[in-house]
Design a protein around this motif. Structure first.
Motif, PDB file in Angstrom:
ATOM      1  N   LEU A 146     -86.882 -20.010  23.201  1.00 51.06           N
ATOM      2  CA  LEU A 146     -86.149 -19.361  24.364  1.00 51.06           C
ATOM      3  C   LEU A 146     -85.740 -17.965  24.061  1.00 51.06           C
ATOM      4  O   LEU A 146     -85.905 -17.222  25.053  1.00 51.06           O
ATOM      5  CB  LEU A 146     -84.931 -20.113  24.516  1.00 51.06           C
ATOM      6  CG  LEU A 146     -83.933 -19.872  25.840  1.00 51.06           C
ATOM      7  CD1 LEU A 146     -84.841 -20.230  27.172  1.00 51.06           C
ATOM      8  CD2 LEU A 146     -82.778 -20.483  25.920  1.00 51.06           C
ATOM      9  N   TYR A 147     -85.507 -17.721  22.875  1.00 47.96           N
ATOM     10  CA  TYR A 147     -85.126 -16.334  22.521  1.00 47.96           C
ATOM     11  C   TYR A 147     -86.288 -15.558  22.708  1.00 47.96           C
ATOM     12  O   TYR A 147     -86.207 -14.430  23.344  1.00 47.96           O
ATOM     13  CB  TYR A 147     -84.577 -15.979  21.085  1.00 47.96           C
ATOM     14  CG  TYR A 147     -83.322 -16.555  20.861  1.00 47.96           C
ATOM     15  CD1 TYR A 147     -82.302 -16.872  21.831  1.00 47.96           C
ATOM     16  CD2 TYR A 147     -82.762 -16.945  19.404  1.00 47.96           C
ATOM     17  CE1 TYR A 147     -81.228 -17.528  21.666  1.00 47.96           C
ATOM     18  CE2 TYR A 147     -81.500 -17.327  19.084  1.00 47.96           C
ATOM     19  CZ  TYR A 147     -80.747 -17.809  20.102  1.00 47.96           C
ATOM     20  OH  TYR A 147     -79.560 -18.377  19.935  1.00 47.96           O
ATOM     21  N   ARG A 149     -89.237 -16.071  24.598  1.00 45.88           N
ATOM     22  CA  ARG A 149     -89.533 -15.943  25.978  1.00 45.88           C
ATOM     23  C   ARG A 149     -88.363 -14.922  26.732  1.00 45.88           C
ATOM     24  O   ARG A 149     -88.627 -13.900  27.464  1.00 45.88           O
ATOM     25  CB  ARG A 149     -89.253 -17.336  26.789  1.00 45.88           C
ATOM     26  CG  ARG A 149     -90.333 -18.227  26.468  1.00 45.88           C
ATOM     27  CD  ARG A 149     -90.217 -19.521  26.411  1.00 45.88           C
ATOM     28  NE  ARG A 149     -89.306 -20.042  27.677  1.00 45.88           N
ATOM     29  CZ  ARG A 149     -89.678 -20.533  28.472  1.00 45.88           C
ATOM     30  NH1 ARG A 149     -91.162 -20.894  28.707  1.00 45.88           N
ATOM     31  NH2 ARG A 149     -88.898 -20.931  29.584  1.00 45.88           N
ATOM     32  N   ALA A 150     -87.153 -14.774  26.423  1.00 47.19           N
ATOM     33  CA  ALA A 150     -86.165 -14.043  26.852  1.00 47.19           C
ATOM     34  C   ALA A 150     -86.556 -12.848  26.426  1.00 47.19           C
ATOM     35  O   ALA A 150     -86.623 -11.851  27.514  1.00 47.19           O
ATOM     36  CB  ALA A 150     -84.744 -14.206  26.584  1.00 47.19           C
ATOM     37  N   ALA A 151     -86.826 -12.374  25.431  1.00 45.85           N
ATOM     38  CA  ALA A 151     -87.270 -11.049  24.771  1.00 45.85           C
ATOM     39  C   ALA A 151     -88.474 -10.334  25.441  1.00 45.85           C
ATOM     40  O   ALA A 151     -88.563  -9.234  25.656  1.00 45.85           O
ATOM     41  CB  ALA A 151     -87.214 -10.984  23.409  1.00 45.85           C
ATOM     42  N   ARG A 152     -89.438 -11.310  25.596  1.00 46.53           N
ATOM     43  CA  ARG A 152     -90.526 -10.920  26.211  1.00 46.53           C
ATOM     44  C   ARG A 152     -90.390 -10.594  27.753  1.00 46.53           C
ATOM     45  O   ARG A 152     -91.275  -9.610  28.038  1.00 46.53           O
ATOM     46  CB  ARG A 152     -91.699 -11.803  25.970  1.00 46.53           C
ATOM     47  CG  ARG A 152     -92.128 -11.943  24.395  1.00 46.53           C
ATOM     48  CD  ARG A 152     -93.122 -13.096  24.213  1.00 46.53           C
ATOM     49  NE  ARG A 152     -94.227 -13.047  25.198  1.00 46.53           N
ATOM     50  CZ  ARG A 152     -94.826 -14.391  25.632  1.00 46.53           C
ATOM     51  NH1 ARG A 152     -94.514 -15.262  25.115  1.00 46.53           N
ATOM     52  NH2 ARG A 152     -96.077 -14.197  26.400  1.00 46.53           N
ATOM     53  N   THR A 153     -89.621 -11.272  28.472  1.00 50.05           N
ATOM     54  CA  THR A 153     -89.652 -10.801  29.897  1.00 50.05           C
ATOM     55  C   THR A 153     -88.936  -9.702  30.073  1.00 50.05           C
ATOM     56  O   THR A 153     -89.010  -8.872  30.938  1.00 50.05           O
ATOM     57  CB  THR A 153     -88.699 -12.168  30.717  1.00 50.05           C
ATOM     58  OG1 THR A 153     -87.477 -12.258  30.068  1.00 50.05           O
ATOM     59  CG2 THR A 153     -89.398 -13.326  30.627  1.00 50.05           C
ATOM     60  N   MET A 154     -87.954  -9.147  28.852  1.00 47.92           N
ATOM     61  CA  MET A 154     -87.289  -7.968  28.875  1.00 47.92           C
ATOM     62  C   MET A 154     -88.283  -6.684  28.338  1.00 47.92           C
ATOM     63  O   MET A 154     -87.565  -5.682  28.276  1.00 47.92           O
ATOM     64  CB  MET A 154     -85.968  -8.005  28.098  1.00 47.92           C
ATOM     65  CG  MET A 154     -85.057  -8.823  28.751  1.00 47.92           C
ATOM     66  SD  MET A 154     -83.635  -8.854  27.925  1.00 47.92           S
ATOM     67  CE  MET A 154     -83.866  -9.998  26.736  1.00 47.92           C
ATOM     68  N   GLY A 155     -89.484  -7.193  28.147  1.00 42.49           N
ATOM     69  CA  GLY A 155     -90.455  -6.022  27.833  1.00 42.49           C
ATOM     70  C   GLY A 155     -90.592  -5.890  26.318  1.00 42.49           C
ATOM     71  O   GLY A 155     -91.314  -4.934  25.825  1.00 42.49           O
ATOM     72  N   ALA A 156     -89.945  -6.695  25.446  1.00 41.46           N
ATOM     73  CA  ALA A 156     -89.940  -6.447  24.151  1.00 41.46           C
ATOM     74  C   ALA A 156     -91.265  -7.256  23.473  1.00 41.46           C
ATOM     75  O   ALA A 156     -91.554  -8.323  23.632  1.00 41.46           O
ATOM     76  CB  ALA A 156     -88.841  -7.223  23.317  1.00 41.46           C
ATOM     77  N   ARG A 160     -90.687  -4.467  17.859  1.00 39.49           N
ATOM     78  CA  ARG A 160     -89.396  -4.782  18.280  1.00 39.49           C
ATOM     79  C   ARG A 160     -88.978  -6.260  18.566  1.00 39.49           C
ATOM     80  O   ARG A 160     -87.848  -6.490  18.496  1.00 39.49           O
ATOM     81  CB  ARG A 160     -89.087  -4.255  19.962  1.00 39.49           C
ATOM     82  CG  ARG A 160     -87.854  -4.153  20.396  1.00 39.49           C
ATOM     83  CD  ARG A 160     -87.697  -3.312  21.495  1.00 39.49           C
ATOM     84  NE  ARG A 160     -87.777  -1.954  21.431  1.00 39.49           N
ATOM     85  CZ  ARG A 160     -86.816  -1.200  20.626  1.00 39.49           C
ATOM     86  NH1 ARG A 160     -85.740  -1.535  20.479  1.00 39.49           N
ATOM     87  NH2 ARG A 160     -86.959   0.375  20.653  1.00 39.49           N
ATOM     88  N   GLY A 164     -85.964  -7.029  16.216  1.00 38.65           N
ATOM     89  CA  GLY A 164     -85.149  -7.347  17.256  1.00 38.65           C
ATOM     90  C   GLY A 164     -84.610  -8.741  17.433  1.00 38.65           C
ATOM     91  O   GLY A 164     -83.426  -9.056  17.778  1.00 38.65           O
ATOM     92  N   VAL A 165     -85.454  -9.801  17.229  1.00 41.09           N
ATOM     93  CA  VAL A 165     -85.326 -11.090  17.785  1.00 41.09           C
ATOM     94  C   VAL A 165     -85.621 -12.072  16.358  1.00 41.09           C
ATOM     95  O   VAL A 165     -84.720 -12.572  16.138  1.00 41.09           O
ATOM     96  CB  VAL A 165     -86.165 -11.637  18.720  1.00 41.09           C
ATOM     97  CG1 VAL A 165     -85.838 -12.986  19.305  1.00 41.09           C
ATOM     98  CG2 VAL A 165     -85.806 -10.545  19.906  1.00 41.09           C
ATOM     99  N   SER A 169     -82.715 -13.708  13.938  1.00 45.50           N
ATOM    100  CA  SER A 169     -82.504 -15.097  14.364  1.00 45.50           C
ATOM    101  C   SER A 169     -82.973 -15.847  12.838  1.00 45.50           C
ATOM    102  O   SER A 169     -82.131 -17.035  12.687  1.00 45.50           O
ATOM    103  CB  SER A 169     -83.401 -15.764  15.367  1.00 45.50           C
ATOM    104  OG  SER A 169     -84.439 -16.346  15.045  1.00 45.50           O
TER     105      SER A 169
END
Lengths: 253, 271
Positions: A146-147, A149-156, A160, A164-165, A169
């Motif tokens: 989930l982390y 996916r969230a990061a990828r939808t924010m363009g990371a 990064r 960053g993730v 984690s």
């Protein structure tokens, strides 16, 4: 009763029991010396400079070995955790090697490196590096999807995403691997120093046995325990506590 | 002479999107010929029984999954992989526990290369939009479930996406919190006029929020019916018109749920 007081009482009781047993003269002194004699030997050792010198040598060795273990284990774990191919090949090897007590590497190390500091360092590294690698790889692999996916939808992506993730984690797992690695490094070093006679705490311990000086044996054992505990309490517990609190894993008592 | 009516310019368009998941247990068709379109600033709800492929549809729009067939267009241009022009909000807030609330909101901005100062300013102003400015420095685990979703909303909006995709974002919340968030989302939507695609299995929720509600069929999902909801906003859950409309939709949905269950049973029998 608070935890600290409970602990204090328990150990005080243990000391009293020890002293009582000694006073009953069930065993000769050289089998079980009295706590006071051990304390005296400890103070003697510290004052004479024998123990401080040995402590310093052992600490330097473990620091060096542990440092090298971190330098190898952390990057290796990060790679293993993200690369399926490495995981299936090198990962299996690392897992298999972990079943081997690190002291078993000593004969090999002596053949490869001779009677040298390198041989001892090798044993320490073999003790610590595997658990650091495995925990790091586990932590990286178990990054919640989930982390990601969230990061990828924010363009990371790329670096990064990793720094960053994935890395943060995995931090709790990495830390516990580092903690485990440290205790393995310390144990491996003591084993190596005991078997392969050289300077250091292990050697003082062996010397005590050869001189039939039980007070010295016990006082060195206490020092070894104390160093292990101190590092745990002073370095790893506070770090773990902070991470767990931050990550919301527990209230952090 | 009547002027040619301009063809509607869609912000988001899905044309004949199909997706089948393949595994060793067999194929699992999730979507079949799904057509969805949303005008700029429109609030579209995808309503359907669980397992009808709603989430798959959103993942495909977000670029996290690829459609086997069909097109996904934003402003008439096909989308590629995931990108900040499409914000996705999950059922769980998916906030990063190692960052405080403000840094969570700023995360995507950092990935876009927005300079630090500007990042913090945008994060703060979006936290203000969801009324959580005083929690900027808090840890994620100190927030309640509803607050976390508000932070997730602020985080998505801070990237100023073209389309906001929401995947049952309030399903895990209690009824009171959900209702409060419905109101908050509606006022945010009025203020920002984002195009929103909102996935839910809750009929009332879809009708409270959506301009249009697309009822998806059981798997493989496609649009079975479309309901327009033109009640004035904010819409109270208990308004009569809404309750009546909900009943109509519910009946349609029920038959789809039944169909989905039969489908599942059939699958169990023939592994």
């Amino acid at each position: 009763m608070s935890g600290a007081r409970r602990r204090l009482l328990f150990f005080a009781g243990l000391l009293v029991l020890w002293e009582v047993l000694v006073r009953l003269h069930l065993w000769p002194d050289y089998v079980i010396p009295s706590p006071l004699a051990v304390a005296r030997s400890l103070v003697d050792g510290l004052v004479s400079g024998v123990l401080p010198r040995a402590i310093l040598i052992s600490l330097r060795r473990v620091a060096l070995g542990y440092g090298v273990s971190l330098l190898i284990g952390l990057p290796l774990g990060l790679l293993l955790g993200r690369t399926r191919l490495l995981q299936d090949t090198l990962g299996t090897l690392v897992l298999g090697l972990q079943a081997l007590p690190s002291i078993c590497w000593l004969p090999l190390a002596l053949l490869w490196f001779g009677l040298s500091e390198t041989a001892i360092g090798f044993v320490v590294v073999m003790g610590a590096v595997l658990s650091i690698t495995l925990s790091t790889a586990d932590g990286v692999r178990n990054t919640p999807p989930l982390y990601l996916r969230a990061a990828r939808t924010m363009g990371a992506h790329g670096w990064r995403l990793y720094a960053g993730v994935i890395l943060p984690s995995a931090l709790p797992a990495i830390l516990s691997g580092m903690k485990l690695g440290w205790s393995f490094a310390w144990r491996s070093l003591m084993a190596a120093e005991l078997i392969y006679i050289t300077t250091g705490l292990g050697q003082v311990l062996t010397l005590g046995r050869e001189l039939n000086d039980m007070t010295r044996v016990l006082s060195v054992m206490l020092v070894i325990i104390a160093i292990g505990l101190l590092t745990d309490y002073a370095v790893f517990r506070p770090a773990e506590q902070r991470v767990r609190q931050r990550w919301g894993l527990q209230g952090g008592s | 002479m009547t002027p040619l009516s301009p063809s509607p310019v869609w912000k988001l368009e899905l044309r004949g999107v199909s997706k089948t998941f393949r595994s060793s247990h067999g194929d699992y068709p999730a979507l079949k010929g799904l057509d969805v379109s949303a005008a700029p600033g429109e609030f579209v709800c995808l309503l359907g029984p669980s397992g009808c492929g709603k989430t798959t549809a959103l993942n495909i729009i977000a670029g996290l999954e690829q459609a086997d067939k069909g097109d996904v267009l934003i402003d008439g241009r096909p989308v590629g992989g995931p990108g900040p022009d499409r914000g996705l909000i999950f059922q769980e807030a998916a906030l990063f526990p190692w960052l405080n609330v403000r840094d969570n909101v700023a995360f995507g901005l950092a990935a876009q290369g927005v300079p630090h100062r500007e990042r913090m300013r945008l994060a703060d102003s979006h936290l203000e939009m969801v009324h959580l400015q005083e929690f900027a420095a808090a840890s994620v685990h100190q927030l309640s479930g509803g607050m976390k979703q508000r932070v997730a909303l602020a985080r998505a909006l801070a990237l100023n996406p073209q389309v906001l995709l929401m995947d049952e974002p309030f399903a895990a919340l209690d009824a009171q919190t959900r209702e409060a968030l419905h109101l908050e989302l509606q006022s945010l939507w009025s203020a920002t006029r984002k195009t929103i695609v909102f996935v839910t299995h809750n009929v009332r929720e879809a009708l409270v929020l959506g301009d249009r509600v697309l009822l998806l069929s059981a798997r493989p999902g496609h649009v079975k019916r479309e309901f327009r909801c033109e009640l004035p906003r904010p819409r109270p859950m208990e308004s009569h018109t809404l309750v009546d409309l909900a009943q109509t939709v519910m009946q349609d949905l029920r038959s789809e749920v039944l169909a989905a269950q039969q489908e599942a049973r059939r699958e169990r029998r023939s592994p």
